[in-house]
Design a protein around this motif. Structure first.
Motif, PDB file in Angstrom:
ATOM      1  N   ALA A  43       0.937  -1.099  -0.066  1.00 55.07           N
ATOM      2  CA  ALA A  43       0.037  -0.080  -0.046  1.00 55.07           C
ATOM      3  C   ALA A  43       0.838   1.239   0.038  1.00 55.07           C
ATOM      4  CB  ALA A  43      -1.040   0.162   1.293  1.00 55.07           C
ATOM      5  N   ARG A  44       1.949   1.171   0.834  1.00 54.89           N
ATOM      6  CA  ARG A  44       2.930   2.375   0.762  1.00 54.89           C
ATOM      7  C   ARG A  44       3.563   2.716  -0.484  1.00 54.89           C
ATOM      8  NH1 ARG A  44       5.277   1.015   6.792  1.00 54.89           N
ATOM      9  NH2 ARG A  44       3.612   2.315   8.132  1.00 54.89           N
ATOM     10  N   ALA A  45       4.039   1.737  -1.048  1.00 55.92           N
ATOM     11  CA  ALA A  45       4.676   1.649  -2.563  1.00 55.92           C
ATOM     12  C   ALA A  45       3.599   2.289  -3.630  1.00 55.92           C
ATOM     13  CB  ALA A  45       5.231   0.288  -2.937  1.00 55.92           C
ATOM     14  N   LEU A  46       2.384   1.569  -3.532  1.00 63.66           N
ATOM     15  CA  LEU A  46       1.350   2.182  -4.296  1.00 63.66           C
ATOM     16  C   LEU A  46       1.033   3.518  -4.298  1.00 63.66           C
ATOM     17  CD1 LEU A  46      -1.021  -1.087  -4.361  1.00 63.66           C
ATOM     18  CD2 LEU A  46       0.644  -0.357  -6.204  1.00 63.66           C
ATOM     19  N   GLN A  47       1.020   4.093  -2.985  1.00 65.65           N
ATOM     20  CA  GLN A  47       0.795   5.247  -2.555  1.00 65.65           C
ATOM     21  C   GLN A  47       1.911   6.260  -3.161  1.00 65.65           C
ATOM     22  OE1 GLN A  47      -2.167   6.786  -1.538  1.00 65.65           O
ATOM     23  NE2 GLN A  47      -1.143   8.671  -2.018  1.00 65.65           N
ATOM     24  N   LYS A  48       3.125   5.870  -3.137  1.00 63.66           N
ATOM     25  CA  LYS A  48       4.185   6.582  -3.468  1.00 63.66           C
ATOM     26  C   LYS A  48       4.242   6.663  -4.873  1.00 63.66           C
ATOM     27  CE  LYS A  48       9.349   6.685  -3.011  1.00 63.66           C
ATOM     28  NZ  LYS A  48      10.541   5.881  -2.616  1.00 63.66           N
ATOM     29  N   LYS A  49       4.022   5.355  -5.600  1.00 63.12           N
ATOM     30  CA  LYS A  49       3.744   5.625  -7.282  1.00 63.12           C
ATOM     31  C   LYS A  49       2.616   6.594  -7.565  1.00 63.12           C
ATOM     32  CE  LYS A  49       5.674   1.254  -8.331  1.00 63.12           C
ATOM     33  NZ  LYS A  49       5.433   0.021  -9.077  1.00 63.12           N
ATOM     34  N   LEU A  50       1.522   6.562  -6.768  1.00 62.36           N
ATOM     35  CA  LEU A  50       0.446   7.448  -7.338  1.00 62.36           C
ATOM     36  C   LEU A  50       0.926   8.839  -6.982  1.00 62.36           C
ATOM     37  CD1 LEU A  50      -2.709   5.528  -5.804  1.00 62.36           C
ATOM     38  CD2 LEU A  50      -2.111   6.080  -8.142  1.00 62.36           C
ATOM     39  N   THR A  51       1.482   9.087  -5.961  1.00 66.81           N
ATOM     40  CA  THR A  51       2.117  10.581  -5.667  1.00 66.81           C
ATOM     41  C   THR A  51       2.976  11.118  -6.654  1.00 66.81           C
ATOM     42  OG1 THR A  51       1.748  10.288  -3.141  1.00 66.81           O
ATOM     43  CG2 THR A  51       3.120  12.117  -3.900  1.00 66.81           C
ATOM     44  N   SER A  52       3.664  10.217  -7.039  1.00 67.34           N
ATOM     45  CA  SER A  52       4.778  10.420  -8.118  1.00 67.34           C
ATOM     46  C   SER A  52       4.008  10.911  -9.491  1.00 67.34           C
ATOM     47  CB  SER A  52       5.753   9.366  -8.164  1.00 67.34           C
ATOM     48  OG  SER A  52       6.823   9.957  -9.232  1.00 67.34           O
ATOM     49  N   ALA A  53       3.144   9.943  -9.811  1.00 67.70           N
ATOM     50  CA  ALA A  53       2.396   9.894 -11.149  1.00 67.70           C
ATOM     51  C   ALA A  53       1.866  11.546 -11.037  1.00 67.70           C
ATOM     52  CB  ALA A  53       1.321   8.806 -11.261  1.00 67.70           C
ATOM     53  N   GLU A  54       0.933  11.797  -9.942  1.00 72.11           N
ATOM     54  CA  GLU A  54       0.306  12.854 -10.034  1.00 72.11           C
ATOM     55  C   GLU A  54       1.051  14.104 -10.146  1.00 72.11           C
ATOM     56  OE1 GLU A  54      -1.396  14.180  -5.897  1.00 72.11           O
ATOM     57  OE2 GLU A  54      -3.360  14.150  -7.012  1.00 72.11           O
ATOM     58  N   LYS A  55       2.352  14.487  -9.446  1.00 74.73           N
ATOM     59  CA  LYS A  55       3.045  15.306  -9.506  1.00 74.73           C
ATOM     60  C   LYS A  55       3.485  15.565 -11.095  1.00 74.73           C
ATOM     61  CE  LYS A  55       5.155  15.299  -4.969  1.00 74.73           C
ATOM     62  NZ  LYS A  55       6.470  15.024  -4.063  1.00 74.73           N
ATOM     63  N   THR A  56       3.851  14.222 -11.573  1.00 69.26           N
ATOM     64  CA  THR A  56       4.335  14.228 -13.205  1.00 69.26           C
ATOM     65  C   THR A  56       3.248  14.752 -13.956  1.00 69.26           C
ATOM     66  OG1 THR A  56       5.715  12.235 -12.845  1.00 69.26           O
ATOM     67  CG2 THR A  56       4.897  12.826 -15.146  1.00 69.26           C
ATOM     68  N   LEU A  57       1.901  14.318 -13.763  1.00 69.88           N
ATOM     69  CA  LEU A  57       0.808  14.716 -14.607  1.00 69.88           C
ATOM     70  C   LEU A  57       0.384  16.290 -14.206  1.00 69.88           C
ATOM     71  CD1 LEU A  57      -1.538  11.872 -14.452  1.00 69.88           C
ATOM     72  CD2 LEU A  57      -0.015  12.634 -16.292  1.00 69.88           C
ATOM     73  N   GLY A  58       0.983  16.707 -12.890  1.00 71.06           N
ATOM     74  CA  GLY A  58       0.607  18.064 -12.567  1.00 71.06           C
ATOM     75  C   GLY A  58       1.391  19.072 -13.158  1.00 71.06           C
ATOM     76  N   SER A  59       2.472  18.809 -14.026  1.00 67.04           N
ATOM     77  CA  SER A  59       3.277  19.641 -14.706  1.00 67.04           C
ATOM     78  C   SER A  59       2.677  19.811 -16.164  1.00 67.04           C
ATOM     79  CB  SER A  59       4.691  19.514 -14.383  1.00 67.04           C
ATOM     80  OG  SER A  59       5.047  19.611 -13.122  1.00 67.04           O
ATOM     81  N   LEU A  60       2.819  21.013 -16.715  1.00 62.89           N
ATOM     82  CA  LEU A  60       2.599  21.008 -18.170  1.00 62.89           C
ATOM     83  C   LEU A  60       3.917  21.819 -19.041  1.00 62.89           C
ATOM     84  CD1 LEU A  60      -1.015  22.240 -18.040  1.00 62.89           C
ATOM     85  CD2 LEU A  60      -0.371  20.046 -18.677  1.00 62.89           C
ATOM     86  N   ILE A  61       3.801  21.444 -20.086  1.00 63.47           N
ATOM     87  CA  ILE A  61       4.827  22.400 -20.839  1.00 63.47           C
ATOM     88  C   ILE A  61       4.150  23.312 -21.768  1.00 63.47           C
ATOM     89  CG2 ILE A  61       6.708  22.223 -22.603  1.00 63.47           C
ATOM     90  CD1 ILE A  61       7.306  20.640 -19.780  1.00 63.47           C
ATOM     91  N   ASP A  62       4.378  24.625 -21.580  1.00 67.41           N
ATOM     92  CA  ASP A  62       3.888  25.723 -22.277  1.00 67.41           C
ATOM     93  C   ASP A  62       4.290  25.650 -23.721  1.00 67.41           C
ATOM     94  OD1 ASP A  62       6.220  27.219 -22.155  1.00 67.41           O
ATOM     95  OD2 ASP A  62       5.432  28.677 -20.827  1.00 67.41           O
ATOM     96  N   ASP A  63       3.814  26.826 -24.522  1.00 67.27           N
ATOM     97  CA  ASP A  63       4.106  26.829 -26.098  1.00 67.27           C
ATOM     98  C   ASP A  63       5.828  26.923 -26.224  1.00 67.27           C
ATOM     99  OD1 ASP A  63       1.682  26.005 -26.729  1.00 67.27           O
ATOM    100  OD2 ASP A  63       1.122  28.147 -27.244  1.00 67.27           O
ATOM    101  N   GLU A  64       6.394  27.669 -25.120  1.00 66.21           N
ATOM    102  CA  GLU A  64       7.688  28.071 -25.313  1.00 66.21           C
ATOM    103  C   GLU A  64       8.595  26.820 -24.709  1.00 66.21           C
ATOM    104  OE1 GLU A  64       5.591  30.652 -23.790  1.00 66.21           O
ATOM    105  OE2 GLU A  64       5.460  31.089 -25.829  1.00 66.21           O
TER     106      GLU A  64
END
Length: 96
Positions: A43-64
């Motif tokens: 459960a801890r490993a899965l939560q860590k993976k989910l948190t990491s994925a959320e951070k990754t998806l939370g970042s966007l790249i703009d047009d520049e």
């Protein structure tokens, strides 16, 4: 030969099996404790993976090509996850 790391889905399946096995109750105490410990680790490993994925998806790249932080959508349907701008709002998106 290197051991293959279990995928998120494989780990989730393992956790579900442990929970199901423990819920049925016919498990000796020592085995139940071992399975519970393994389940907590999964459960801890899965939560860590989910948190990491959320951070990754939370970042966007703009047009520049610059990375900018994504604003998390809210449960308020009036803003469609766009900050304080309501659906159909004439306001322009917030610039960082």
């Amino acid at each position: 030969m290197a051991e293959k790391k279990a995928t998120f889905e494989e780990q989730l399946s393992q956790l579900q099996q442990i929970v199901s096995h423990l819920e049925h109750g016919n498990v000796p105490l020592e085995e139940a404790l071992t399975q519970y410990k393994d389940g907590i680790e999964l459960a801890r490993a899965l939560q860590k993976k989910l948190t990491s994925a959320e951070k990754t998806l939370g970042s966007l790249i703009d047009d520049e090509g610059n990375e900018k932080q994504y604003e998390k959508a809210t449960d308020d349907p009036s803003n469609n996850g766009g900050g304080n701008r309501g659906y159909g709002s004439d306001e322009k998106p917030l610039e960082e």
